[in-house]
Write an enzyme that holds these catalytic residues in place. Structure first.
Site, PDB file in Angstrom:
ATOM      1  N   GLU A   1      29.953  11.099   9.429  1.00 49.75           N
ATOM      2  CA  GLU A   1      29.285  10.128   8.612  1.00 49.75           C
ATOM      3  C   GLU A   1      28.294   9.362   9.555  1.00 49.75           C
ATOM      4  O   GLU A   1      29.217   8.315  10.311  1.00 49.75           O
ATOM      5  CB  GLU A   1      30.107   9.710   7.972  1.00 49.75           C
ATOM      6  CG  GLU A   1      30.763  10.517   7.056  1.00 49.75           C
ATOM      7  CD  GLU A   1      30.654   9.941   5.453  1.00 49.75           C
ATOM      8  OE1 GLU A   1      30.424  10.583   4.490  1.00 49.75           O
ATOM      9  OE2 GLU A   1      32.033   9.099   4.871  1.00 49.75           O
TER      10      GLU A   1
ATOM     11  N   GLU B   1      33.366   2.021   5.435  1.00 52.16           N
ATOM     12  CA  GLU B   1      33.626   0.702   4.997  1.00 52.16           C
ATOM     13  C   GLU B   1      34.707   0.332   5.040  1.00 52.16           C
ATOM     14  O   GLU B   1      34.817  -0.955   5.294  1.00 52.16           O
ATOM     15  CB  GLU B   1      32.567   1.192   3.515  1.00 52.16           C
ATOM     16  CG  GLU B   1      31.472   1.266   3.033  1.00 52.16           C
ATOM     17  CD  GLU B   1      31.439   2.244   1.897  1.00 52.16           C
ATOM     18  OE1 GLU B   1      32.326   2.313   1.540  1.00 52.16           O
ATOM     19  OE2 GLU B   1      30.577   2.538   2.536  1.00 52.16           O
TER      20      GLU B   1
ATOM     21  N   SER C   1      23.428   9.970   2.826  1.00 51.53           N
ATOM     22  CA  SER C   1      22.499  10.154   2.161  1.00 51.53           C
ATOM     23  C   SER C   1      22.958  11.879   1.809  1.00 51.53           C
ATOM     24  O   SER C   1      21.156  12.034   1.846  1.00 51.53           O
ATOM     25  CB  SER C   1      21.291   9.243   3.039  1.00 51.53           C
ATOM     26  OG  SER C   1      22.115   8.324   2.311  1.00 51.53           O
TER      27      SER C   1
ATOM     28  N   ASN D   1      33.024  10.833  -3.001  1.00 51.14           N
ATOM     29  CA  ASN D   1      33.198   9.906  -2.854  1.00 51.14           C
ATOM     30  C   ASN D   1      33.004   8.701  -4.296  1.00 51.14           C
ATOM     31  O   ASN D   1      31.294   8.246  -3.618  1.00 51.14           O
ATOM     32  CB  ASN D   1      32.780   9.524  -1.332  1.00 51.14           C
ATOM     33  CG  ASN D   1      33.553   7.472  -0.772  1.00 51.14           C
ATOM     34  OD1 ASN D   1      33.885   7.364  -2.472  1.00 51.14           O
ATOM     35  ND2 ASN D   1      33.315   7.664  -0.366  1.00 51.14           N
ATOM     36  N   TRP D   2      33.210   8.865  -4.738  1.00 49.48           N
ATOM     37  CA  TRP D   2      32.689   7.653  -5.842  1.00 49.48           C
ATOM     38  C   TRP D   2      33.064   6.192  -5.714  1.00 49.48           C
ATOM     39  O   TRP D   2      32.243   5.289  -6.402  1.00 49.48           O
ATOM     40  CB  TRP D   2      33.397   7.776  -7.020  1.00 49.48           C
ATOM     41  CG  TRP D   2      33.392   9.156  -7.605  1.00 49.48           C
ATOM     42  CD1 TRP D   2      32.541   9.956  -7.039  1.00 49.48           C
ATOM     43  CD2 TRP D   2      34.098   9.375  -8.794  1.00 49.48           C
ATOM     44  NE1 TRP D   2      33.020  11.402  -7.882  1.00 49.48           N
ATOM     45  CE2 TRP D   2      33.066  10.899  -9.028  1.00 49.48           C
ATOM     46  CE3 TRP D   2      34.607   8.896 -10.340  1.00 49.48           C
ATOM     47  CZ2 TRP D   2      34.139  11.823  -9.705  1.00 49.48           C
ATOM     48  CZ3 TRP D   2      35.418   9.519 -10.859  1.00 49.48           C
ATOM     49  CH2 TRP D   2      34.773  11.380 -10.865  1.00 49.48           C
ATOM     50  N   LYS D   3      33.712   5.514  -4.513  1.00 42.54           N
ATOM     51  CA  LYS D   3      33.411   4.490  -4.091  1.00 42.54           C
ATOM     52  C   LYS D   3      33.823   3.633  -4.829  1.00 42.54           C
ATOM     53  O   LYS D   3      34.899   3.938  -5.694  1.00 42.54           O
ATOM     54  CB  LYS D   3      32.577   3.875  -3.083  1.00 42.54           C
ATOM     55  CG  LYS D   3      32.052   4.543  -2.324  1.00 42.54           C
ATOM     56  CD  LYS D   3      30.498   4.080  -1.675  1.00 42.54           C
ATOM     57  CE  LYS D   3      30.279   5.366  -0.888  1.00 42.54           C
ATOM     58  NZ  LYS D   3      29.148   5.009   0.340  1.00 42.54           N
TER      59      LYS D   3
ATOM     60  N   GLY E   1      24.205   5.887   2.589  1.00 43.06           N
ATOM     61  CA  GLY E   1      23.821   4.398   1.528  1.00 43.06           C
ATOM     62  C   GLY E   1      22.626   3.885   1.779  1.00 43.06           C
ATOM     63  O   GLY E   1      21.987   3.148   0.991  1.00 43.06           O
TER      64      GLY E   1
ATOM     65  N   HIS F   1      36.631   5.695   6.091  1.00 42.97           N
ATOM     66  CA  HIS F   1      35.905   5.703   6.037  1.00 42.97           C
ATOM     67  C   HIS F   1      35.259   4.429   6.486  1.00 42.97           C
ATOM     68  O   HIS F   1      36.049   3.477   7.186  1.00 42.97           O
ATOM     69  CB  HIS F   1      35.746   5.744   4.275  1.00 42.97           C
ATOM     70  CG  HIS F   1      34.475   5.881   3.599  1.00 42.97           C
ATOM     71  ND1 HIS F   1      33.357   4.588   3.506  1.00 42.97           N
ATOM     72  CD2 HIS F   1      33.526   6.887   3.527  1.00 42.97           C
ATOM     73  CE1 HIS F   1      32.402   5.312   3.140  1.00 42.97           C
ATOM     74  NE2 HIS F   1      32.817   6.166   2.844  1.00 42.97           N
TER      75      HIS F   1
ATOM     76  N   GLY G   1      27.756  10.340  -1.097  1.00 42.45           N
ATOM     77  CA  GLY G   1      28.805   8.948  -1.967  1.00 42.45           C
ATOM     78  C   GLY G   1      27.418   9.371  -2.899  1.00 42.45           C
ATOM     79  O   GLY G   1      28.265   9.245  -3.938  1.00 42.45           O
ATOM     80  N   GLY G   2      26.814   7.684  -3.075  1.00 42.16           N
ATOM     81  CA  GLY G   2      25.282   7.772  -3.698  1.00 42.16           C
ATOM     82  C   GLY G   2      25.181   9.070  -5.235  1.00 42.16           C
ATOM     83  O   GLY G   2      25.212   8.802  -6.111  1.00 42.16           O
TER      84      GLY G   2
END
Ligand code: PEP
Length: 254
Positions: A170, A100, A216, A12-14, A176, A98, A237-238
């Site tokens: 998640e 977010e 993470s 997920n590159w957000k 993150g 998600h 993600g990151g």
């Protein structure tokens, strides 16, 4: 691996990566992952990079996902993106709900269920995210929260559609933050998700659904997480923003 469910690892590159940066990243992934057959690999760039990334991965083992979509079909919904438009870029997966989006756009389980129905209508596979806040975990409410999210977000989906749906667990406190759930914590919740799916559908269907862990995930913890019996992949993600890290996660998971 003794699981009969194939791993699915998605990045997920957000809201990251210009088109040029996205192409750089995906070229690196193609180079590093061309031999991988044991894992379904998915990248989810921002909408603005879908077209170019789609062209770049067309003959590769990497599949395309989007990070969100509208619950509506085409029409007067300014700023929204219909599933039909995602299909133009050969998008196959779409992340829904998600944390977010639940937090910043106040997306509800009912809305996520509508989006999931629209995704299936367009033959897109939803990756439906669920997970508890730290305060829920500390209050011992993890299972209650996750069960309620599953019941609400899957409302109306048939068992055939559920088999084409991926669940991403998640824990919000792990996204993150660098704080990963331990493999025991992840396995415990994944098993409870599978039990809830058996309750909502049936044992056989629940056994086949792929449940990803997200929060993470890094090259160093991927193997241990992915070896848990009910962990069938990762939503990253990151660490998905760097070709080497994402490739290492995939290679370490096989
Ligand atoms: C995510 O964005 O879904 C996620 C799990 O992020 P990270 O891997 O950075 O925790």
């Amino acid at each position: 691996m003794d699981k009969d469910r194939k791993l699915i690892i998605a990045g997920n590159w957000k809201m990251n990566k210009t088109v040029a940066e996205a192409l750089d990243l995906v070229k690196g992934l193609k180079r590093d992952l061309s031999q991988v057959k044991e894992v379904d690999i998915v990248v989810c760039p921002p909408f603005t990079a879908l077209s170019e990334v789609s062209r770049e991965i067309i003959d590769s083992n990497i599949r395309l996902g989007a990070q969100n979509m509208s619950e509506h079909s085409v029409g007067a919904y300014t700023g929204e993106t219909a599933a039909e438009f995602l299909k133009e870029f050969l998008v196959r997966y779409v992340i829904l709900g998600h944390s977010e989006r639940r937090q910043y756009q106040k997306e509800s389980d009912a809305l996520i269920a509508k989006k999931a129905a629209a995704a299936h209508a367009a033959s897109l596979r939803p990756i439906i995210c669920v997970g508890e806040l730290l305060e829920h975990r500390e209050a011992g409410q993890t299972q209650t929260i996750v069960d309620a999210q599953l019941t609400g977000s899957l409302a109306g989906l048939s068992s055939v559609q559920l088999l084409e749906t991926i669940i991403a667990y998640e824990p919000v406190w792990a996204i993150g933050t660098g704080k990963t759930a331990t493999s025991e914590q992840a396995q415990e919740v994944h098993a409870s998700i599978r039990a809830k799916l058996a309750d909502l559908y049936d044992d056989n269907t629940a056994r086949q659904v792929r449940i990803q862990y997200g929060g993470s995930v890094k090259p160093g913890n991927a193997r241990e997480l992915m070896s848990q019996p009910d962990v069938d992949g990762a939503l990253v993600g990151g660490a998905a923003l760097d070709a080497r890290n994402f490739s290492d996660i995939i290679n370490n998971s096989i």
